[in-house]
Design a protein around this motif. Sequence first.
Motif, short mmCIF file in Angstrom:
data_model
loop_
_atom_site.label_atom_id
_atom_site.label_comp_id
_atom_site.label_asym_id
_atom_site.label_seq_id
_atom_site.Cartn_x
_atom_site.Cartn_y
_atom_site.Cartn_z
N ILE A 1 -22.93 18.02 50.11
CA ILE A 1 -22.70 17.33 48.82
C ILE A 1 -21.58 18.01 48.04
O ILE A 1 -20.74 17.37 47.42
N LYS A 2 -21.57 19.36 48.10
CA LYS A 2 -20.57 20.10 47.31
C LYS A 2 -19.17 19.92 47.86
O LYS A 2 -18.20 19.88 47.10
N HIS A 3 -19.06 19.85 49.20
CA HIS A 3 -17.72 19.94 49.79
C HIS A 3 -17.20 18.63 50.37
O HIS A 3 -16.07 18.61 50.87
N SER A 4 -17.99 17.58 50.33
CA SER A 4 -17.54 16.34 50.97
C SER A 4 -16.87 15.43 49.94
O SER A 4 -17.54 14.89 49.06
N PRO A 5 -15.56 15.21 50.04
CA PRO A 5 -14.89 14.31 49.09
C PRO A 5 -15.38 12.87 49.25
O PRO A 5 -15.50 12.14 48.26
N GLY A 6 -15.64 12.45 50.50
CA GLY A 6 -16.11 11.09 50.74
C GLY A 6 -17.44 10.83 50.05
O GLY A 6 -17.64 9.79 49.41
N LEU A 7 -18.35 11.79 50.14
CA LEU A 7 -19.67 11.62 49.52
C LEU A 7 -19.55 11.65 48.00
O LEU A 7 -20.24 10.90 47.30
N SER A 8 -18.65 12.49 47.47
CA SER A 8 -18.44 12.52 46.02
C SER A 8 -17.98 11.16 45.50
O SER A 8 -18.44 10.70 44.46
N GLN A 9 -17.10 10.53 46.28
CA GLN A 9 -16.60 9.20 45.86
C GLN A 9 -17.72 8.18 45.91
O GLN A 9 -17.84 7.34 45.01
N LEU A 10 -18.55 8.25 46.95
CA LEU A 10 -19.67 7.31 47.05
C LEU A 10 -20.62 7.49 45.88
O LEU A 10 -21.12 6.53 45.29
N LEU A 11 -20.90 8.74 45.53
CA LEU A 11 -21.80 9.01 44.40
C LEU A 11 -21.18 8.54 43.09
O LEU A 11 -21.87 7.98 42.23
N ALA A 12 -19.86 8.74 42.95
CA ALA A 12 -19.18 8.36 41.71
C ALA A 12 -19.27 6.86 41.48
O ALA A 12 -19.33 6.39 40.34
N LYS A 13 -19.31 6.08 42.57
CA LYS A 13 -19.42 4.61 42.43
C LYS A 13 -20.71 4.25 41.71
O LYS A 13 -20.77 3.28 40.97
N ASP A 14 -21.77 5.01 41.95
CA ASP A 14 -23.06 4.78 41.28
C ASP A 14 -23.21 5.64 40.04
O ASP A 14 -24.31 5.80 39.52
N LYS A 15 -22.12 6.20 39.58
CA LYS A 15 -22.08 7.05 38.38
C LYS A 15 -23.03 8.25 38.52
O LYS A 15 -23.74 8.61 37.58
#
Lengths: 823, 113
Positions: free
Chosen positions: A191-205
């Motif tokens: 979760i800390k280091h994955s840019p792809g996962l950060s973007q996915l999470l950001a979509k759901d705020k």
Amino acid sequence: MVKPLQNTGFSFRWPATGWLIWLTGSYLGLKLITLGLVLITLGTAGLNYLTTGDWQTSWHTPLVGWTMLTVVIWLYWNYRIKGKKPTSDTRIDTDVLKYFSFHGRHIFWRALNLATQNHATYLGSHHLLAALHSNLGYRLTLARLELEEVDVVNAVANDGDIFYDVLTSALALGVAEHSRISWEDLLRGIIKHSPGLSQLLAKDKISVAEALSVVEWSKRNWYYRPAAVRSGLMYELLSPKRNINKAWSARPTPVLDRFSQNLTELARIGTLASARVRQQEADEAVRILSRGEQNSAILIGEPGVGKTSVVGDIALKILDNQIPSLKDYKLVALNVGAMLGAQVSFEKLFSQATREAAGAGNVILFIGNIGQLTKAKTSEGFDLSGILLSALEESGLQMIATASPKDYKKYVEDKEELKRFFTAVHIDELDEARALLVLEDKSRSIEGRHGVLVTLSAIKAAITNSVKFIHDSRLPDKAVDLLDEAGVEAARQGAKRVQASHVEAVMSSRTNVPVGALTASEKDKLKNLAAAIQEKFIGQDEAVTGVVDALKRARLGVAKGNRPIGTFLFLGPTGVGKTELAKRLAENYFGNEADMIRLDMSEYQTRESAYRIFGAPAVSGDVALGGGVLTEAVRKTPFAVVLLDEVEKAHPDILNVFLQVLDEGRMTDNLGNTIDFTNTIIIATSNAQARFIQDAVRSQMAYDVMRDKLIEMLIAESFPPEFINRFDGVLVFKPLTPAELAEVAKIKIKGLVEHIKREKNITLHVTDDAVAKLAELGYDPAFGARPLERVIRERIETNLANQILANDNLDEVTITSKDLSDE
Amino acid sequence: MINIFLTPLQELTQFLYWWVIFVPRRLFGWVYDSILAMDEVLVLGETFRLWIAIEPLFGDYGWQGRIIGFLFRFFRVLISLGIYFGILIVGLFCTVVWLVWPVLAILLILQIW
């Protein structure tokens, strides 16, 4: 031999695919063999003993030796596969796997298998995530974040090689928590280091920090077991019979035991949870209690902020011997209700209980809501605060009490003799970040009670909505209640997860405010709102459009949220429809014409009349009565039209009261409550400069020019500029034309026809020439449509009444223009 | 090639470390934790202090309270010491048994003992 992956440095002595199966299988096999051998040995030795009667020869067999050896091998294998705890010296190298838990190694090897099966050249985070598939904690985390596993794996698949970053993070977490690396450390690293996962999470705020806390939350919940506090053994443990202290030095307290609850015992059996977010306040209270003198604490805070959770935390600290000066103490909550219900006089019981608590030598007495106690007098007229005071003074009683700020000021702080024994600890309302942690803890009991899973979005919605709409209680209590009700709602709907939509549904039904995403029916309503209003409201198209557009902007979230939905100043002569538009808006959008809060500003022509709006302040010594006319109305119906009729007649100081409401959508009443106006439409009407409007219309001045000139005139003569400036729209209502009046007449006649049919079952027909005659008779440029109502009353309703009197069986009446003439 | 000799040697060393040092240390750790857990209930230190100070039992500050307190606490101290000593002996016994366990197993298999 399998070639190592580029970024791992690992190679295998067996094919990677078989390694995991061999390891798991052989470990299981060894366990079974050990168990089997032990059972066989016991059985054989037992049989031999029964046969021979000699225990020495029974046990002296090679089978026993093999069993003993197998046990040693099994224990050693356990030790080897368990792994070591990493320390700050641990480095990432090919031996790093020994710092993983066995389960963690399973995940790692499974990931390696997947990578080699897919002919990957490096171990990616998506391989680790795919390997986590069977892990319950991982699936629980995704469920709480409302993410699909396939979306998560796809999101991280393009991350590239972040393996060492993930491993470094996981290792650091293991060192920090002094535990072997396991699934949650790997997941948190990803979760800390994955840019792809950060973007996915950001979509759901969802922020990375929130996602990390959800992993921690899922891990905690996994191990949750509710404490069983029921009758029987547990109940016996709770009941105060066994209250002798360990060193046998404390005096017995029979009366106190009977009328109190031992909070330290409750903490021991696990019913009291640690107040994680209140450690500072708990430490402050502990410091006070540990003192030699003035060692009673009073926790001051509004109801619902968590004062009792701090008391529970103190009980836990006493139980864990974290307070050396309070070793072997017990924290006891006085049960005032039980005392009141006893046969013996309350004053005697209270006095005895406090004396026992003081004399025992190891008791800290907890009294909740001490303000209520100190203000009460017994039926015999004894002052309880006096009894408490003598116990504090003479017997050295040590206490914790709770009180609201108002009660503390009135019943403790103002009594100097009582105040000197207490040191105050202020418990403020939690901020949203800490309230989130509390709700995560409370979610365990909600999930257990309703059989649902609480998601992060539900918790965030509960906090946001409770802050926005509930003003008579505090965080975290109000958010917990809302989440609990949402759990009921979700269970009722058969849903497995409590989501934000359930919280919004509960909030909507409580406040009647539409919360959350637009429903299909609401979308239709907004789309057709202007047309729906114009069915019963003639003319003034600019005003209708202005108001409807403001509603659309607010509801669709385009407008900023921290002010009213819309604020409008309606200007125009009397009788042109200013108030009528407000009523139609209330009827068509807010659902009910009665959902309009109307203030006739001609009643507020003095400065003092402002107190009627937000409530009169408390006279010294008394309690302030409930809020004002406007604040109470908006508090009860937060989703409404607020109509300030004839606003030019109000005292100028009254207009200043509304500046904050128009700007920020809030007003504070006399009780200190903040009333939320952000779900209201505020409409102020004024007849000022009506003559100018009539002249401007007659001279066919352009609408915008007329409005701008009008505003200049109003600022010069009627309203302060800061008041006018705060309205979203200043809308001018033009005098009605005869054609428009005729349309108004038709609408009013239609309403009358429906009313007569409903009430009297009589069909009323009014001919077109009669309607035209009515419009002609009812038209007065100075008074707008008002004369029309009088004409309808006098000419039609009176006529109808006479006809009903003359004919009992009347079922149809026709009114023509002849019936309306004066002859 | 060296690995053929070194790896078994490493494994043997690790086994011996586990057998002789790691497990006995864990056993003594359990003994220590058990004694601490018992002391939570028996509070030997506090009882001994109150016994020496001839403090009364349950706050009864008359001479009867002090005498009864002295006697009760005396026996309590004795019993507590006995319990702790018992736990220690059990721990020592378990450690000795553990240390000889593999040896015993081999002797039993070979029927030497």
